[in-house]
Design a protein around this motif. Structure first.
Motif, mmCIF file in Angstrom:
data_model
loop_
_atom_site.group_PDB
_atom_site.id
_atom_site.type_symbol
_atom_site.label_atom_id
_atom_site.label_comp_id
_atom_site.label_asym_id
_atom_site.label_seq_id
_atom_site.Cartn_x
_atom_site.Cartn_y
_atom_site.Cartn_z
ATOM 1 N N ILE A 130 57.367 29.792 31.716
ATOM 2 C CA ILE A 130 57.038 30.602 32.905
ATOM 3 C C ILE A 130 55.647 29.869 33.560
ATOM 4 C CG2 ILE A 130 56.537 32.719 34.061
ATOM 5 C CD1 ILE A 130 59.284 32.570 33.071
ATOM 6 N N ILE A 131 55.873 29.427 34.713
ATOM 7 C CA ILE A 131 54.603 28.752 35.278
ATOM 8 C C ILE A 131 54.337 29.375 36.593
ATOM 9 C CG2 ILE A 131 53.954 26.696 36.323
ATOM 10 C CD1 ILE A 131 56.276 25.500 34.799
ATOM 11 N N TYR A 132 53.070 30.101 36.689
ATOM 12 C CA TYR A 132 52.432 30.520 38.099
ATOM 13 C C TYR A 132 51.702 29.336 38.892
ATOM 14 C CZ TYR A 132 53.171 35.504 36.483
ATOM 15 O OH TYR A 132 53.829 36.529 36.099
ATOM 16 N N VAL A 133 52.010 29.194 40.053
ATOM 17 C CA VAL A 133 51.326 28.316 40.921
ATOM 18 C C VAL A 133 50.518 29.220 41.916
ATOM 19 C CG1 VAL A 133 51.679 26.308 42.536
ATOM 20 C CG2 VAL A 133 53.215 26.644 40.422
ATOM 21 N N ASP A 134 49.342 28.485 41.973
ATOM 22 C CA ASP A 134 48.127 29.286 43.006
ATOM 23 C C ASP A 134 48.418 30.942 43.083
ATOM 24 O OD1 ASP A 134 46.646 27.061 43.458
ATOM 25 O OD2 ASP A 134 48.126 26.623 45.256
ATOM 26 N N PRO A 135 48.225 31.716 42.011
ATOM 27 C CA PRO A 135 48.444 32.968 42.065
ATOM 28 C C PRO A 135 47.327 33.840 42.719
ATOM 29 C CG PRO A 135 47.653 32.280 39.806
ATOM 30 C CD PRO A 135 47.933 31.241 40.735
ATOM 31 N N VAL A 136 47.771 34.430 43.904
ATOM 32 C CA VAL A 136 47.079 35.276 44.780
ATOM 33 C C VAL A 136 47.600 36.298 45.057
ATOM 34 C CG1 VAL A 136 45.568 33.222 45.611
ATOM 35 C CG2 VAL A 136 47.755 34.189 46.981
ATOM 36 N N HIS A 195 44.677 29.869 47.482
ATOM 37 C CA HIS A 195 45.087 29.307 46.420
ATOM 38 C C HIS A 195 44.605 29.810 45.165
ATOM 39 C CE1 HIS A 195 47.150 26.060 48.574
ATOM 40 N NE2 HIS A 195 46.076 26.188 49.542
ATOM 41 N N MET A 196 43.188 30.431 45.595
ATOM 42 C CA MET A 196 42.430 30.701 44.164
ATOM 43 C C MET A 196 41.907 32.286 44.508
ATOM 44 S SD MET A 196 38.687 29.256 42.885
ATOM 45 C CE MET A 196 37.700 30.193 44.022
ATOM 46 N N SER A 197 42.400 33.151 43.615
ATOM 47 C CA SER A 197 41.830 34.406 43.652
ATOM 48 C C SER A 197 41.264 34.967 42.543
ATOM 49 C CB SER A 197 42.887 35.290 44.223
ATOM 50 O OG SER A 197 42.597 36.605 43.880
ATOM 51 N N GLU A 198 40.120 34.708 42.020
ATOM 52 C CA GLU A 198 39.358 35.213 40.802
ATOM 53 C C GLU A 198 40.150 36.621 40.669
ATOM 54 O OE1 GLU A 198 35.449 36.061 38.187
ATOM 55 O OE2 GLU A 198 35.767 34.232 39.529
ATOM 56 N N GLU A 199 40.239 37.605 41.386
ATOM 57 C CA GLU A 199 40.623 39.100 41.011
ATOM 58 C C GLU A 199 42.367 38.861 40.518
ATOM 59 O OE1 GLU A 199 41.934 43.205 43.370
ATOM 60 O OE2 GLU A 199 41.021 41.590 44.503
ATOM 61 N N THR A 200 43.111 38.020 41.280
ATOM 62 C CA THR A 200 44.456 37.998 40.750
ATOM 63 C C THR A 200 44.426 37.172 39.287
ATOM 64 O OG1 THR A 200 45.119 37.784 42.986
ATOM 65 C CG2 THR A 200 46.796 37.076 41.471
ATOM 66 N N LEU A 201 43.667 36.218 39.231
ATOM 67 C CA LEU A 201 43.474 35.443 38.003
ATOM 68 C C LEU A 201 43.208 36.362 36.766
ATOM 69 C CD1 LEU A 201 41.891 31.966 39.011
ATOM 70 C CD2 LEU A 201 44.408 32.397 38.299
ATOM 71 N N MET A 202 42.411 37.393 37.148
ATOM 72 C CA MET A 202 41.595 38.234 35.832
ATOM 73 C C MET A 202 42.948 39.123 35.511
ATOM 74 S SD MET A 202 38.652 37.502 34.901
ATOM 75 C CE MET A 202 37.966 38.971 34.204
ATOM 76 N N SER A 203 43.719 39.474 36.432
ATOM 77 C CA SER A 203 44.834 40.479 36.280
ATOM 78 C C SER A 203 46.149 39.849 35.480
ATOM 79 C CB SER A 203 45.232 41.146 37.557
ATOM 80 O OG SER A 203 46.011 40.300 38.335
ATOM 81 N N ILE A 204 46.196 38.840 35.626
ATOM 82 C CA ILE A 204 47.088 38.168 34.888
ATOM 83 C C ILE A 204 46.905 37.067 33.733
ATOM 84 C CG2 ILE A 204 48.802 37.955 37.190
ATOM 85 C CD1 ILE A 204 47.948 35.039 37.158
ATOM 86 N N LYS A 205 45.591 36.807 33.518
ATOM 87 C CA LYS A 205 45.345 35.966 32.549
ATOM 88 C C LYS A 205 45.111 36.762 31.080
ATOM 89 C CE LYS A 205 43.156 31.837 31.053
ATOM 90 N NZ LYS A 205 43.434 32.375 29.384
ATOM 91 N N ASN A 206 45.737 36.177 29.984
ATOM 92 C CA ASN A 206 45.778 36.918 28.743
ATOM 93 C C ASN A 206 45.499 35.746 27.767
ATOM 94 O OD1 ASN A 206 48.533 35.812 27.953
ATOM 95 N ND2 ASN A 206 49.237 37.334 29.405
ATOM 96 N N ASP A 207 45.534 35.903 26.259
ATOM 97 C CA ASP A 207 45.238 35.282 25.488
ATOM 98 C C ASP A 207 46.359 34.448 25.080
ATOM 99 O OD1 ASP A 207 42.910 36.662 24.893
ATOM 100 O OD2 ASP A 207 43.744 38.148 23.238
ATOM 101 N N LYS A 208 47.651 34.549 25.581
ATOM 102 C CA LYS A 208 48.765 33.657 25.472
ATOM 103 C C LYS A 208 49.141 32.694 26.455
ATOM 104 C CE LYS A 208 50.934 37.246 22.721
ATOM 105 N NZ LYS A 208 52.234 37.975 22.701
ATOM 106 N N ASN A 209 48.485 32.716 27.816
ATOM 107 C CA ASN A 209 48.685 31.705 28.910
ATOM 108 C C ASN A 209 47.451 30.929 28.809
ATOM 109 O OD1 ASN A 209 46.740 33.349 30.202
ATOM 110 N ND2 ASN A 209 48.434 34.695 31.141
ATOM 111 N N PHE A 210 47.891 29.707 29.419
ATOM 112 C CA PHE A 210 46.902 28.461 29.776
ATOM 113 C C PHE A 210 46.580 28.347 31.205
ATOM 114 C CE2 PHE A 210 48.007 28.294 25.567
ATOM 115 C CZ PHE A 210 47.174 27.712 24.892
#
Length: 265
Positions: free
Chosen positions: A65-71, A95-110
């Motif tokens: 699963i690949i997310y591109v420019d998650p906002v 293209h860049m949303s820190e809030e969105t990235l914080m909500s989807i980032k976890n220990d298993k994704n890169f």
């Protein structure tokens, strides 16, 4: 003597017959072994595209699963499988949303970004992988190459400067996907080779119109092109006309129109 000659002829005919039969068996065995291999390669290139909005989409590539420019916040990804790979192309808010990235980032994704993006993100999103123009990295057999994206036209040059943001080429099992990011029809795009699926932007006044986009696509000739990122301050670009221009120039290029703006109407 005559009997001996007849016996030798019989042996020769049997030998030739056996040789021909043996060659036929080898050819049949080869044909049988090739068929499953072709099916396996096709199955390994199964890609599902799920547009979210504008430049944001989810790609399911054989379960990767690949997310591109998650906002758009976490709500934009409700019901979506968790990302293994997250790609960000540039520093702008679409293209860049820190809030969105914080909500989807976890220990298993890169998370993969250019340096300009990494410099703007907080420590809560690190470690991340910085990849700049011309650099390549990998994640579970997915090869990720960052390529330039920038403006060429006078009056737009300061919107996307060369070296700041990334377009990406993703490659796995010999299949190549191009994601343009914010760019015009730059030489680096026009010189691309062996692209199977291409996502190409077209929005004024920030990148390019459909004519420049079509010109570039006809030059690098991907097997399939998907217009995306086609809303600008001057309205929506005519992607139906883009499709017509491309197919008039090269009918073998498949132009796939997807719904990037669900509330457009």
């Amino acid at each position: 003597m005559k009997k001996l000659w007849i016996a030798l002829m019989a042996v020769s005919i049997m030998a030739i017959s056996c040789k021909e039969n043996k060659e036929e068996v080898v050819e049949e065995d080869t044909a049988v072994s090739e068929a499953p291999a072709e099916k396996t390669i096709a199955a390994m290139n199964d890609i599902e595209i799920m547009p979210i909005s504008h430049a944001t989409f989810v790609m399911n590539w054989d379960g990767q699963i690949i997310y591109v420019d998650p906002v758009g916040g976490s709500a934009s990804f409700e019901g979506m499988p968790d990302a293994e790979v997250i790609l960000v192309t540039d520093i702008h808010g679409d293209h860049m949303s820190e809030e969105t990235l914080m909500s989807i980032k976890n220990d298993k994704n890169f998370l993969f970004t250019p340096k300009a993006v990494a410099d703007k993100l907080s420590d809560g999103l690190k470690p991340l992988v910085v990849v700049n123009n011309g650099e390549t990295t990998t994640r579970n057999e997915l090869k990720i190459t960052a390529i330039p994206m920038y403006n060429l036209t006078e009056g737009r040059l300061d919107k996307h400067v060369k070296g700041r943001g990334n377009g990406y080429i993703l490659e796995k099992n010999g299949y190549r996907v191009y994601i343009s990011g914010d760019t015009e029809g730059i030489p680096e795009m026009r010189s691309l080779e062996n692209i199977d699926k291409a996502f190409v932007c077209m929005n004024l006044p920030y990148t390019m119109d459909i004519n420049q986009a079509a010109s570039a696509v006809l030059e690098f000739a991907p097997k399939e092109v998907i217009p995306y990122h086609y809303r600008g301050s001057e309205g929506f670009q005519n992607v139906d006309k883009f499709k017509s221009i491309v197919n008039e120039g090269n009918e073998s290029i498949e132009v796939t129109l997807m719904e990037w703006y669900p509330s457009k109407g």
